[in-house]
Design a protein around this motif. Structure first.
Motif, PDB file in Angstrom:
ATOM      1  N   TYR A   1       0.830  -1.206   0.000  1.00 56.93           N
ATOM      2  CA  TYR A   1       0.000   0.000   0.000  1.00 56.93           C
ATOM      3  C   TYR A   1       0.866   1.258   0.000  1.00 56.93           C
ATOM      4  N   GLN A   2       1.878   1.267   0.865  1.00 58.25           N
ATOM      5  CA  GLN A   2       2.752   2.431   0.933  1.00 58.25           C
ATOM      6  C   GLN A   2       3.481   2.652  -0.391  1.00 58.25           C
ATOM      7  N   GLN A   3       3.937   1.584  -1.021  1.00 61.18           N
ATOM      8  CA  GLN A   3       4.601   1.703  -2.320  1.00 61.18           C
ATOM      9  C   GLN A   3       3.613   2.185  -3.383  1.00 61.18           C
ATOM     10  N   ALA A   4       2.389   1.652  -3.348  1.00 57.94           N
ATOM     11  CA  ALA A   4       1.362   2.082  -4.305  1.00 57.94           C
ATOM     12  C   ALA A   4       1.011   3.558  -4.113  1.00 57.94           C
ATOM     13  N   LEU A   5       0.986   4.006  -2.862  1.00 61.31           N
ATOM     14  CA  LEU A   5       0.732   5.427  -2.593  1.00 61.31           C
ATOM     15  C   LEU A   5       1.839   6.305  -3.165  1.00 61.31           C
ATOM     16  N   ARG A   6       3.071   5.849  -3.042  1.00 59.91           N
ATOM     17  CA  ARG A   6       4.189   6.619  -3.604  1.00 59.91           C
ATOM     18  C   ARG A   6       4.075   6.710  -5.128  1.00 59.91           C
ATOM     19  N   GLN A   7       3.665   5.615  -5.755  1.00 61.70           N
ATOM     20  CA  GLN A   7       3.452   5.638  -7.200  1.00 61.70           C
ATOM     21  C   GLN A   7       2.278   6.551  -7.562  1.00 61.70           C
ATOM     22  N   LYS A   8       1.231   6.493  -6.755  1.00 61.97           N
ATOM     23  CA  LYS A   8       0.055   7.336  -6.988  1.00 61.97           C
ATOM     24  C   LYS A   8       0.419   8.810  -6.835  1.00 61.97           C
ATOM     25  N   LEU A   9       1.311   9.111  -5.912  1.00 61.91           N
ATOM     26  CA  LEU A   9       1.786  10.476  -5.712  1.00 61.91           C
ATOM     27  C   LEU A   9       2.419  11.010  -6.993  1.00 61.91           C
ATOM     28  N   ILE A  10       3.238  10.191  -7.630  1.00 60.28           N
ATOM     29  CA  ILE A  10       3.873  10.582  -8.891  1.00 60.28           C
ATOM     30  C   ILE A  10       2.813  10.788  -9.972  1.00 60.28           C
TER      31      ILE A  10
END
Length: 116
Positions: free
Chosen positions: A34-43
């Motif tokens: 989830y945290q990694q997906a959030l970082r990707q979503k941020l980009i």
């Protein structure tokens, strides 16, 4: 026709998709995923904000802030802590009010003098 996404979506998106008569499949991510997906979503959201027209900019910034809020919750970071870091950086490096763009830098060579 099946379309692959493999990206983090808002909680109600699968419900909205199903109500429109389209099938979909979802998985629940682990906290690390989830945290990694959030970082990707941020980009993703930052790119959308960067390319938005003036009329859509507020919408894209709202989406970006939603992801930032989710990141803060996931990592247990308070808005106050972020604000403190913003204040520290403003005090040491300023903000963006002067609209300054750095064009170039050049390191000056220090000439050594031979004293004999």
């Amino acid at each position: 026709m099946r379309q692959e996404y493999n990206k983090l979506v808002r909680d109600r998106i699968p419900e909205i998709i199903l109500k429109s008569g389209i099938e979909c499949e979802t998985v629940t991510l682990s906290e690390i995923e989830y945290q990694q997906a959030l970082r990707q979503k941020l980009i993703e959201e930052a790119q959308e904000a960067a390319t938005a027209n003036n009329a859509d900019l507020v919408i894209e910034i709202a989406d970006l802030l939603e992801v930032v809020d989710a990141l803060l919750r996931s990592y247990g970071i308070s808005h106050g802590r972020v604000r403190l870091e913003q204040d520290k950086k403003r005090a040491s490096k300023g903000n963006f009010d002067n609209k300054t763009m750095l064009l170039w830098t050049e390191e000056k060579r220090v000439r050594s003098r031979n004293i004999s």
